[in-house]
Design a protein around this motif. Structure first.
Motif, PDB file in Angstrom:
ATOM      1  N   PRO A 111       0.652  -1.478   0.534  1.00  0.00           N
ATOM      2  CA  PRO A 111       0.077   0.051  -0.131  1.00  0.00           C
ATOM      3  C   PRO A 111       0.531   1.226  -0.111  1.00  0.00           C
ATOM      4  O   PRO A 111       1.916   1.457   0.813  1.00  0.00           O
ATOM      5  CB  PRO A 111      -1.002  -0.235   1.377  1.00  0.00           C
ATOM      6  CG  PRO A 111      -0.203  -0.874   2.115  1.00  0.00           C
ATOM      7  CD  PRO A 111       0.790  -1.899   1.122  1.00  0.00           C
ATOM      8  N   VAL A 114      -1.911   7.287   1.532  1.00  0.00           N
ATOM      9  CA  VAL A 114      -2.686   8.256   1.394  1.00  0.00           C
ATOM     10  C   VAL A 114      -3.710   9.525   1.542  1.00  0.00           C
ATOM     11  O   VAL A 114      -4.031   8.803   2.932  1.00  0.00           O
ATOM     12  CB  VAL A 114      -3.996   7.668  -0.276  1.00  0.00           C
ATOM     13  CG1 VAL A 114      -4.859   8.220  -0.371  1.00  0.00           C
ATOM     14  CG2 VAL A 114      -3.558   6.310  -0.801  1.00  0.00           C
ATOM     15  N   GLU A 118      -7.075  13.075  -0.630  1.00  0.00           N
ATOM     16  CA  GLU A 118      -6.962  12.709  -1.469  1.00  0.00           C
ATOM     17  C   GLU A 118      -7.650  11.168  -2.187  1.00  0.00           C
ATOM     18  O   GLU A 118      -8.498  10.654  -2.297  1.00  0.00           O
ATOM     19  CB  GLU A 118      -5.754  11.532  -1.677  1.00  0.00           C
ATOM     20  CG  GLU A 118      -4.672  11.288  -2.464  1.00  0.00           C
ATOM     21  CD  GLU A 118      -3.600  12.039  -3.334  1.00  0.00           C
ATOM     22  OE1 GLU A 118      -4.226  12.897  -4.434  1.00  0.00           O
ATOM     23  OE2 GLU A 118      -3.070  13.104  -1.699  1.00  0.00           O
ATOM     24  N   VAL A 120      -8.802   8.541  -4.531  1.00  0.00           N
ATOM     25  CA  VAL A 120      -8.342   7.780  -5.118  1.00  0.00           C
ATOM     26  C   VAL A 120      -9.572   6.622  -5.989  1.00  0.00           C
ATOM     27  O   VAL A 120      -8.886   5.384  -6.757  1.00  0.00           O
ATOM     28  CB  VAL A 120      -8.231   6.489  -3.588  1.00  0.00           C
ATOM     29  CG1 VAL A 120      -7.576   6.791  -2.556  1.00  0.00           C
ATOM     30  CG2 VAL A 120      -9.900   6.387  -2.813  1.00  0.00           C
ATOM     31  N   THR A 128      -2.957   3.828  -4.919  1.00  0.00           N
ATOM     32  CA  THR A 128      -3.173   3.582  -3.612  1.00  0.00           C
ATOM     33  C   THR A 128      -2.212   1.601  -2.826  1.00  0.00           C
ATOM     34  O   THR A 128      -2.176   1.610  -2.045  1.00  0.00           O
ATOM     35  CB  THR A 128      -4.138   3.021  -3.419  1.00  0.00           C
ATOM     36  OG1 THR A 128      -4.789   2.054  -3.717  1.00  0.00           O
ATOM     37  CG2 THR A 128      -5.228   4.547  -3.117  1.00  0.00           C
ATOM     38  N   SER A 129      -1.495   1.453  -4.176  1.00  0.00           N
ATOM     39  CA  SER A 129      -0.358   0.440  -3.585  1.00  0.00           C
ATOM     40  C   SER A 129       0.798   1.029  -4.682  1.00  0.00           C
ATOM     41  O   SER A 129       0.505   1.413  -6.030  1.00  0.00           O
ATOM     42  CB  SER A 129      -1.445  -1.042  -4.336  1.00  0.00           C
ATOM     43  OG  SER A 129      -1.849  -0.755  -5.122  1.00  0.00           O
TER      44      SER A 129
END
Length: 172
Positions: A111, A114, A118, A120, A128-129
């Protein structure tokens, strides 16, 4: 006669096991049925590095399987060799569960922090990863060849050096 009929019409409930539930929840792709079949085979085992998504996609008669693994919070400490051993074991189980699969794309992700505000999802989404390991395994590749190739950062194998240093224990 009436009692016998009533007794034989009683329905019994099927309670899915954890492997079935995980397989259904983690399957994606245009051949979700195959992804679920693979999931049922591999989720019977609690892998040290958690498999969190199984994809199966078929196009023009070619079936490709994708396996995403979390690169954090291993179920027990692992060495780099232990991680590769898991990939090799998964490969055998997956090709057995999906005999039509031509290749398996493995990737491990971690991950990314964040911020609360933010975005996503959607067109303006931030990741996010991030990928820290990846390898593609062809059906024709032997387990021994895969193990040797995956231990190195060569022949299409990617290892994030910082992640590998931080996540794997050293053998004493």
């Amino acid at each position: 006669m009436l009692a016998l009929t009533a007794r034989s019409s009683v329905a019994s409930a099927y309670a899915p096991n954890v492997a079935d539930l995980d397989a259904a929840a983690r399957a994606v792709g245009n051949r979700r049925d195959i992804a679920q079949s693979i999931g049922r085979a591999i989720f019977r085992t609690q892998w040290p590095a958690e498999v969190n998504q199984v994809s199966a996609n078929e196009m023009d008669g070619h079936l490709i399987v994708g396996i995403r693994i979390w690169g954090v919070k291993f179920h027990h400490p692992m060495t780099r060799a232990d991680f590769v051993d898991e990939i090799v074991s998964l490969t055998g189980d997956i090709f057995s569960a999906a005999p039509g699969a031509e290749e398996i794309d493995f990737w491990a992700a971690v991950p990314i922090d964040v911020r609360k505000d933010e975005v996503v999802s959607g067109d303006l989404a931030r990741p996010t990863s991030r990928t820290v390991f990846s390898v593609t395994v062809l059906r024709s590749e032997s387990a021994r060849a895969l193990h040797g190739r995956a231990m190195e950062e060569s022949d299409g194998v990617f290892w994030d050096a910082q992640w590998a240093r931080d996540e794997f224990r050293s053998v004493t």
